[in-house]
Motif scaffolding. Structure first.
Motif, mmCIF file in Angstrom:
data_model
loop_
_atom_site.group_PDB
_atom_site.id
_atom_site.type_symbol
_atom_site.label_atom_id
_atom_site.label_comp_id
_atom_site.label_asym_id
_atom_site.label_seq_id
_atom_site.Cartn_x
_atom_site.Cartn_y
_atom_site.Cartn_z
ATOM 1 N N GLY A 315 8.704 -6.923 -10.357
ATOM 2 C CA GLY A 315 7.703 -7.297 -9.373
ATOM 3 C C GLY A 315 7.504 -6.244 -8.301
ATOM 4 O O GLY A 315 8.220 -5.238 -8.227
ATOM 5 N N ALA A 316 6.513 -6.490 -7.471
ATOM 6 C CA ALA A 316 6.143 -5.514 -6.436
ATOM 7 C C ALA A 316 7.074 -5.543 -5.234
ATOM 8 O O ALA A 316 7.076 -4.594 -4.446
ATOM 9 N N THR A 317 7.855 -6.610 -5.057
ATOM 10 C CA THR A 317 8.721 -6.690 -3.875
ATOM 11 C C THR A 317 9.774 -5.600 -3.872
ATOM 12 O O THR A 317 10.109 -5.042 -2.812
ATOM 13 N N LEU A 318 10.309 -5.268 -5.031
ATOM 14 C CA LEU A 318 11.334 -4.228 -5.110
ATOM 15 C C LEU A 318 10.792 -2.899 -4.617
ATOM 16 O O LEU A 318 11.434 -2.201 -3.818
ATOM 17 N N LEU A 319 9.602 -2.508 -5.083
ATOM 18 C CA LEU A 319 9.014 -1.233 -4.652
ATOM 19 C C LEU A 319 8.611 -1.282 -3.180
ATOM 20 O O LEU A 319 8.708 -0.266 -2.483
ATOM 21 N N LEU A 320 8.159 -2.432 -2.706
ATOM 22 C CA LEU A 320 7.805 -2.549 -1.297
ATOM 23 C C LEU A 320 9.028 -2.336 -0.420
ATOM 24 O O LEU A 320 8.966 -1.588 0.582
ATOM 25 N N ARG A 321 10.142 -2.963 -0.741
ATOM 26 C CA ARG A 321 11.354 -2.788 0.057
ATOM 27 C C ARG A 321 11.866 -1.354 -0.027
ATOM 28 O O ARG A 321 12.370 -0.806 0.964
ATOM 29 N N LEU A 322 11.736 -0.737 -1.185
ATOM 30 C CA LEU A 322 12.164 0.652 -1.310
ATOM 31 C C LEU A 322 11.293 1.566 -0.464
ATOM 32 O O LEU A 322 11.808 2.458 0.234
ATOM 33 N N ASP A 323 9.979 1.370 -0.504
ATOM 34 C CA ASP A 323 9.085 2.198 0.305
ATOM 35 C C ASP A 323 9.305 1.976 1.795
ATOM 36 O O ASP A 323 9.211 2.916 2.593
ATOM 37 N N GLN A 324 9.593 0.752 2.192
ATOM 38 C CA GLN A 324 9.877 0.503 3.605
ATOM 39 C C GLN A 324 11.155 1.200 4.047
ATOM 40 O O GLN A 324 11.227 1.739 5.159
ATOM 41 N N ALA A 325 12.170 1.187 3.202
ATOM 42 C CA ALA A 325 13.415 1.873 3.556
ATOM 43 C C ALA A 325 13.234 3.380 3.568
ATOM 44 O O ALA A 325 13.834 4.079 4.400
ATOM 45 N N MET A 326 12.407 3.921 2.673
ATOM 46 C CA MET A 326 12.162 5.365 2.641
ATOM 47 C C MET A 326 11.212 5.817 3.744
ATOM 48 O O MET A 326 11.022 7.014 3.948
ATOM 49 N N GLY A 327 10.585 4.882 4.446
ATOM 50 C CA GLY A 327 9.648 5.245 5.492
ATOM 51 C C GLY A 327 8.267 5.545 4.979
ATOM 52 O O GLY A 327 7.460 6.161 5.698
ATOM 53 N N LEU A 328 7.946 5.138 3.752
ATOM 54 C CA LEU A 328 6.633 5.393 3.162
ATOM 55 C C LEU A 328 5.676 4.225 3.353
ATOM 56 O O LEU A 328 4.483 4.375 3.138
ATOM 57 N N GLU A 329 6.195 3.076 3.718
ATOM 58 C CA GLU A 329 5.370 1.885 3.968
ATOM 59 C C GLU A 329 5.682 1.385 5.370
ATOM 60 O O GLU A 329 6.849 1.171 5.718
ATOM 61 N N ASP A 330 4.627 1.231 6.146
ATOM 62 C CA ASP A 330 4.827 0.806 7.526
ATOM 63 C C ASP A 330 5.299 -0.640 7.564
ATOM 64 O O ASP A 330 4.841 -1.490 6.805
ATOM 65 N N GLU A 331 6.221 -0.914 8.470
ATOM 66 C CA GLU A 331 6.758 -2.256 8.664
ATOM 67 C C GLU A 331 6.667 -2.600 10.144
ATOM 68 O O GLU A 331 7.524 -2.223 10.942
ATOM 69 N N PRO A 332 5.595 -3.284 10.542
ATOM 70 C CA PRO A 332 5.421 -3.553 11.982
ATOM 71 C C PRO A 332 6.480 -4.503 12.508
ATOM 72 O O PRO A 332 6.928 -5.415 11.818
ATOM 73 N N LEU A 333 6.881 -4.272 13.745
ATOM 74 C CA LEU A 333 7.842 -5.116 14.441
ATOM 75 C C LEU A 333 7.133 -5.837 15.578
ATOM 76 O O LEU A 333 6.312 -5.244 16.280
#
Length: 617
Positions: A315-333
């Motif tokens: 699924g897409a959740t695995l890649l989303l979490r990986l991109d967020q950890a790598m700093g490639l996907e923004d994660e607003p706080l």
């Protein structure tokens, strides 16, 4: 002391001939070199096995992905056999400007109890001789452990373990009931305390915080100094904490809980993430178990892997979490509190305790804010004073104004009234070491020019009076009668809190806009009851005024009467079945005047009722 529970480890090795000939480097470094085609690596064989497993979600749209296109991948369509040329090809732009600090409190409930039992310096002095402390709560109709202290973890206790099993392991274990409200209150207090480093503080579950320290680290000598200062202060406050700083919230979260490095450079994300377990990506337990079945147990196993098979299988959740950890996907706080547009802070070498000292410093901070407010052409409508006590507690004192304000003297006067109002709740303790004055709300400030007589705006004294009263007694201590668009007497005027001095002018204009003929035709009593009171009345004729009435156990005989004045009901509020009102102005034999009305008509489906609605002077 409790004996640790026996632990059994099972290891399964899958060694290829190439692995037998040459052992992997012990440093954990992930090489960019591709293995020969004749000897596929263990990761490649695991992905081949994963691709052969029938997927529950085979369509790309069910995985949350769009169909691959040539423009998406720089002219190279992604397939199951696609392999990036570099260890990790960034498919999105890397966010390197922000710096996020993640704080983890592994034993927050235990720290709360230890601080109350042994004082805030229990970590500095060392833990006293005491059995392990565990916290239990009802989970799935059974009392299970939901939190542990450090000694309980070393003794072999596990989260989710039954209380009976825990007592069998260690009879003298200290089992306490879980108190989530107290734990949340402690976390909120720590969040307020962390605002000494940055105003952008966000909650991370029930035992963590996020601090956006972008542009703040240089104030304390750099990120390393800021991190060391934060952890040292928390240690002396009796709070166990782990922290990490990186360019993404996901990477900071992972390193704070599963790593050992404190400050991570923007270009070291892949190297730091590679040896960490899959739980560092904030995945669900089911997904971590599924990944482990195919041999994917570390983040490094999927960093270099093709993305399409991962998306199809997991699924897409695995890649989303990986991109967020790598700093490639923004994660607003989302900060837990609104961030003020302006603030001024004063750090003291010696704490202050006196109210006069606090007010002097408050006026100095207000004087520092005045030039910036004048530059923006704005005045503060809400001011907030933060007092950081030396033992970690933070007091927030807010003062609102009825008009935009920039004068430091008046601002200090507002907080003088506020300090008098909260005097009993404000405990200075050993003193306050940091004072911060913020402007959460501001509006356009209009400079009023005085006339030749030197008389200022007549609303200024009224605004000063309103500000002092509301600062001392509360924001809803002053009310203003405001006309409402309704002809029902009890709805014709309402009382609203005086939030703005401009409301006075609006109320005067509304009163002047009412025609004088209308006011003369409908005389109203000086005192109007908020709710009409029922009376017992006797009328000579069905539609005429009452001859006598009994109100509040007193009998009144009517000498004169005038009316009726009929007021129709508001069917959009009262309903279509609401009855009409016939009002009468009556005077009894002793000269007292009343305002009565009859609800309904004689001869109708229901018996009419009489009410007292007001009295004249």
């Amino acid at each position: 002391m409790c004996a640790p529970a026996p632990v059994v480890f099972l290891f399964c090795f899958c060694v290829s001939p190439a692995t037998r000939r040459r052992a992997a480097p012990s440093s954990g470094f992930i090489s960019n070199r591709r293995p020969p085609a004749s000897a596929p690596s263990l990761t490649a064989r695991c992905f081949a096995a994963a691709s052969a497993i029938p997927s529950f979600t085979s369509l790309p749209k069910k995985a949350g992905l769009l169909p691959p296109s040539a423009s998406s991948w720089s002219g190279t369509p992604m397939t199951a056999a696609f392999t990036p040329s570099s260890p990790y090809q960034p498919l999105l732009r890397q966010i390197q400007n922000q710096r996020i600090l993640s704080l983890d409190f592994p034993h927050l409930p235990a720290d709360r109890v230890a601080r109350s039992r042994w004082g805030t310096s229990w970590l500095s002095r060392g833990r006293p001789e005491h059995p392990p402390v565990v916290f239990a709560d009802r989970v799935r109709n059974a009392m299970r452990l939901v939190a542990l202290d450090g000694l309980a973890e070393k003794s072999g206790f596990q989260l989710g373990q039954g209380v009976a099993e825990a007592r069998a392991m260690c009879p003298e274990v200290d089992v306490l009931p879980a108190d989530r409200a107290a734990d949340r209150a402690l976390l909120d207090g720590l969040a307020d305390w962390c605002s000494r480093y940055t105003p952008l503080v966000a909650l991370d579950g029930d035992s963590g915080l996020y601090l956006d320290i972008t542009g703040c680290a240089h104030l304390l000598g750099g990120e390393k100094s800021l991190l060391d200062d934060l952890l040292a202060r928390l240690f002396h406050l009796g709070i166990e904490a782990r922290a990490a700083i990186s360019s993404s919230a996901g990477l900071s979260w992972a390193v704070a809980r599963f790593g050992s490095q404190g400050v991570i450079a923007p270009d070291e994300a892949a190297r730091v993430l590679a040896p960490l377990p899959m739980a560092a990506l904030r995945l669900t337990s089911d997904m971590i178990e599924t990944l482990g079945r195919v041999g994917l147990k570390q983040v490094g196993d999927i960093i270099e892997a093709p993305r399409a098979p991962l998306a199809r299988r997991f699924g897409a959740t695995l890649l989303l979490r990986l991109d967020q950890a790598m700093g490639l996907e923004d994660e607003p706080l989302s900060p837990r509190l609104p961030v003020a547009s302006l603030s001024a802070e004063r750090r003291l070498s010696e704490p202050v305790q006196g109210e006069d000292d606090i007010l002097v410093l408050t006026q100095e901070l207000a004087a520092r804010l005045k030039p910036e407010l004048e530059k923006r052409g704005q005045g503060g409508r809400l001011f907030e004073l933060l007092l950081f006590r030396v033992d970690g507690r933070v007091f927030r004192i807010a003062a609102g104004t009825s008009s935009p304000l920039i004068e430091p003297g008046r601002i200090a006067g507002l907080f003088r009234e506020r300090l008098q109002a909260v005097h009993d709740d404000l405990d200075a303790g050993f003193g306050f070491e940091i004072l911060r004055l913020s402007v959460p709300k501001s509006e356009k400030y209009e400079v009023m020019q005085e006339d030749f007589s030197g008389t200022p705006d007549r609303q200024r004294p009224l605004a000063a009076f309103a500000d002092r009263v509301m600062a001392r007694l509360g924001a809803e201590s002053l009310f203003l009668p405001v006309l409402s668009e309704s002809h029902v007497p009890e709805r014709a005027a309402v009382f609203q809190p005086l939030a703005d001095v401009g409301m006075l002018k609006t109320a005067e204009e509304g009163a002047c806009s009412v025609p004088a003929s209308l006011l003369a035709a409908s005389v109203r009593p000086q005192r109007l009851f908020q709710s009409p009171e029922p009376v017992e009345a006797v009328a000579e004729v069905p539609e005429g005024p009452p001859r006598s009435f009994r109100w509040r156990r007193s009998l009144h005989r009517i000498a004169r009467a005038e009316g009726p004045e009929r007021i129709a009901p508001e069917w959009w509020l009262d309903g279509e079945t609401a009855a009409e009102r016939d009002y009468f102005r009556v005077e009894d034999e002793r000269g007292r005047r009343f305002w009565l009305f009859r609800e309904g008509h004689y001869g109708g489906p229901t018996q009419p009722r009489w009410f007292m609605h007001g009295v004249f002077a």
